[in-house]
Write an enzyme that holds these catalytic residues in place. Structure first.
Site, PDB file in Angstrom:
ATOM      1  N   MET A  27       0.853  -1.201   0.000  1.00 52.56           N
ATOM      2  CA  MET A  27       0.000   0.000   0.000  1.00 52.56           C
ATOM      3  C   MET A  27       0.886   1.247   0.000  1.00 52.56           C
ATOM      4  O   MET A  27       0.440   2.342   0.376  1.00 52.56           O
ATOM      5  CB  MET A  27      -0.939  -0.003   1.204  1.00 52.56           C
ATOM      6  CG  MET A  27      -1.940  -1.154   1.145  1.00 52.56           C
ATOM      7  SD  MET A  27      -3.495  -0.778   1.943  1.00 52.56           S
ATOM      8  CE  MET A  27      -2.966  -0.460   3.606  1.00 52.56           C
ATOM      9  N   ALA A  29       4.044   4.043   0.693  1.00 52.60           N
ATOM     10  CA  ALA A  29       4.816   4.617   1.802  1.00 52.60           C
ATOM     11  C   ALA A  29       5.909   3.611   2.166  1.00 52.60           C
ATOM     12  O   ALA A  29       6.045   3.181   3.317  1.00 52.60           O
ATOM     13  CB  ALA A  29       3.927   4.958   2.998  1.00 52.60           C
ATOM     14  N   HIS A  34       9.210  -3.312   3.281  1.00 56.10           N
ATOM     15  CA  HIS A  34       8.837  -3.552   1.885  1.00 56.10           C
ATOM     16  C   HIS A  34      10.085  -3.889   1.057  1.00 56.10           C
ATOM     17  O   HIS A  34      10.063  -4.797   0.225  1.00 56.10           O
ATOM     18  CB  HIS A  34       8.172  -2.312   1.279  1.00 56.10           C
ATOM     19  CG  HIS A  34       6.914  -1.883   1.973  1.00 56.10           C
ATOM     20  ND1 HIS A  34       6.827  -0.706   2.682  1.00 56.10           N
ATOM     21  CD2 HIS A  34       5.683  -2.462   2.045  1.00 56.10           C
ATOM     22  CE1 HIS A  34       5.595  -0.573   3.158  1.00 56.10           C
ATOM     23  NE2 HIS A  34       4.884  -1.624   2.806  1.00 56.10           N
ATOM     24  N   LYS A 145       5.570 -11.420   7.572  1.00 60.60           N
ATOM     25  CA  LYS A 145       5.002 -12.070   8.762  1.00 60.60           C
ATOM     26  C   LYS A 145       4.433 -11.030   9.728  1.00 60.60           C
ATOM     27  O   LYS A 145       3.705 -11.362  10.653  1.00 60.60           O
ATOM     28  CB  LYS A 145       6.086 -12.878   9.476  1.00 60.60           C
ATOM     29  CG  LYS A 145       6.539 -14.112   8.715  1.00 60.60           C
ATOM     30  CD  LYS A 145       7.557 -14.855   9.558  1.00 60.60           C
ATOM     31  CE  LYS A 145       8.011 -16.125   8.897  1.00 60.60           C
ATOM     32  NZ  LYS A 145       9.063 -16.785   9.714  1.00 60.60           N
ATOM     33  N   GLN A 150      -3.179 -11.852   7.994  1.00 56.68           N
ATOM     34  CA  GLN A 150      -3.325 -11.638   6.547  1.00 56.68           C
ATOM     35  C   GLN A 150      -2.583 -12.739   5.783  1.00 56.68           C
ATOM     36  O   GLN A 150      -3.123 -13.350   4.856  1.00 56.68           O
ATOM     37  CB  GLN A 150      -2.761 -10.269   6.179  1.00 56.68           C
ATOM     38  CG  GLN A 150      -2.565 -10.053   4.695  1.00 56.68           C
ATOM     39  CD  GLN A 150      -2.133  -8.633   4.386  1.00 56.68           C
ATOM     40  OE1 GLN A 150      -2.952  -7.734   4.343  1.00 56.68           O
ATOM     41  NE2 GLN A 150      -0.844  -8.416   4.178  1.00 56.68           N
ATOM     42  N   SER A 182       6.525   0.058   9.981  1.00 60.89           N
ATOM     43  CA  SER A 182       5.150   0.115   9.485  1.00 60.89           C
ATOM     44  C   SER A 182       4.920   1.500   8.890  1.00 60.89           C
ATOM     45  O   SER A 182       5.439   2.497   9.413  1.00 60.89           O
ATOM     46  CB  SER A 182       4.175  -0.108  10.658  1.00 60.89           C
ATOM     47  OG  SER A 182       2.882   0.346  10.306  1.00 60.89           O
TER      48      SER A 182
HETATM   49  P1  AMP Z   1       1.501  -2.758   3.528  1.00 58.08           P
HETATM   50  O1  AMP Z   1       2.057  -1.768   2.550  1.00 58.08           O
HETATM   51  O2  AMP Z   1       1.534  -2.291   4.946  1.00 58.08           O
HETATM   52  O3  AMP Z   1       0.174  -3.321   3.095  1.00 58.08           O
HETATM   53  O4  AMP Z   1       2.500  -3.999   3.495  1.00 58.08           O
HETATM   54  C1  AMP Z   1       2.821  -4.656   2.301  1.00 58.08           C
HETATM   55  C2  AMP Z   1       3.571  -5.918   2.646  1.00 58.08           C
HETATM   56  O5  AMP Z   1       4.750  -5.587   3.372  1.00 58.08           O
HETATM   57  C3  AMP Z   1       2.755  -6.872   3.538  1.00 58.08           C
HETATM   58  O6  AMP Z   1       2.985  -8.210   3.126  1.00 58.08           O
HETATM   59  C4  AMP Z   1       3.339  -6.614   4.901  1.00 58.08           C
HETATM   60  O7  AMP Z   1       3.233  -7.712   5.789  1.00 58.08           O
HETATM   61  C5  AMP Z   1       4.793  -6.343   4.568  1.00 58.08           C
HETATM   62  N1  AMP Z   1       5.437  -5.603   5.648  1.00 58.08           N
HETATM   63  C6  AMP Z   1       4.996  -4.446   6.213  1.00 58.08           C
HETATM   64  N2  AMP Z   1       5.817  -4.087   7.225  1.00 58.08           N
HETATM   65  C7  AMP Z   1       6.770  -5.038   7.302  1.00 58.08           C
HETATM   66  C8  AMP Z   1       7.896  -5.247   8.146  1.00 58.08           C
HETATM   67  N3  AMP Z   1       8.206  -4.413   9.126  1.00 58.08           N
HETATM   68  N4  AMP Z   1       8.658  -6.355   7.937  1.00 58.08           N
HETATM   69  C9  AMP Z   1       8.345  -7.234   6.948  1.00 58.08           C
HETATM   70  N5  AMP Z   1       7.304  -7.091   6.120  1.00 58.08           N
HETATM   71  C10 AMP Z   1       6.524  -6.013   6.292  1.00 58.08           C
END
Ligand code: AMP
Length: 273
Positions: A27, A29, A34, A145, A150, A182
């Protein structure tokens, strides 16, 4: 890198591609969490696609859809520097035509934990991923993870509906202080960032207890709650990999999950035992 905004363009770009595809849904940012997924996708596949789409259908009406952090120009630079082949950045209209179908996540997994506070959230996640998986037909998809529930729910959809896709779970990336990275961490001020470290400390506490032979989840949860004080907790749960609450920790089959509010920001973190 090709920056693509429309489904037609994406189909075009992939039409005669004879390469293994690693796909990373995000998503935006983008941060080092990522980046770690993208790095793995690059290592394991000949072609790497990242989607950058703040998916409206996974936000509840009272949630932060409008304010969710967006940084398009930085995300483009990040993907370029990571060697991404296609960055797909569609609009909501492109992804959600009118009279659209919706995927419903299995309620046994999707109505507890995150789903209890965010009903319908995982339906939105699966609905958009179903579209992306069908459009891209990746060989491998990469999930953190960090979003444990999810990951497990997507795994179920893949096992039943996308048998040719392999899901690669990726370790949680943390800052030097231990805070799980995050996009929502950008909501936190300096004081709140320090408070947020309690989530990681509570997980470390659980890990230490287990290492010392304490397997009672009641005891572990009590001690975790003590570490989290005075934070407003949504849940502290210990489950198996089917997300059923358990009374005893079993090695290689346990998840320790926290959701808590730091000010107005809801954060999640977890530990895979
Ligand atoms: P998001 O943009 O928050 O939807 O995350 C996209 C992907 O990145 C998802 O599979 C998340 O689980 C992964 N992700 C987000 N934060 C982390 C993190 N700190 N460590 C590993 N993977 C992450």
């Amino acid at each position: 890198m090709q920056l693509i905004r429309s489904i037609d363009e994406l189909k075009n770009a992939l039409s005669n591609l004879d390469k293994t595809i690693g796909y990373v849904p995000t998503m935006g940012a983008l941060h080092d969490g990522h980046r770690s997924l993208i790095k793995k996708a690059k290592e394991q596949n000949e072609f790497c696609i990242v989607s950058d789409f703040v998916n409206p259908s996974q936000f509840l009406p009272n949630e932060d859809l409008e304010n969710y952090p967006r940084n398009e120009s930085e995300d483009i630079k990040t993907c370029e520097s990571c060697g991404v082949d296609v960055l797909f950045m569609p609009s909501s209209d492109e992804m959600y035509p009118s009279n659209d179908v919706k995927i419903i996540a299995p309620t046994s997994l999707s109505t507890k934990l995150e789903g209890a506070t965010r009903p319908g959230h995982f339906d939105g996640v699966l609905t958009v991923l179903n579209k992306f998986f069908n459009l891209i037909s990746p060989n491998r998809v990469y999930f953190g993870k960090k979003d444990a529930q999810q990951l497990l729910i997507v795994q179920k959809m893949i096992k039943t509906t996308f048998k040719n896709i392999e899901l690669i779970p990726c370790d949680i990336v943390r800052g030097a202080d231990g805070l799980a990275l995050s996009s929502r961490n950008s909501y936190l001020d300096e004081e709140e960032k320090l408070e947020a470290l309690k989530l990681y400390r509570a997980l470390l506490k659980a890990n230490e207890l287990i290492k010392n032979g304490e397997f009672s989840t009641k005891v572990i949860k009590e001690q975790m709650r003590a570490v989290l004080e005075p934070i407003k907790i949504d849940y502290v749960e210990i489950t198996d990999r089917e997300l059923n609450s358990v009374e005893k920790v079993t090695m290689e089959n346990t998840l320790i999950l926290i959701a808590a509010y730091i000010g107005k920001t809801r954060l999640i973190d977890n530990l895979w035992i």
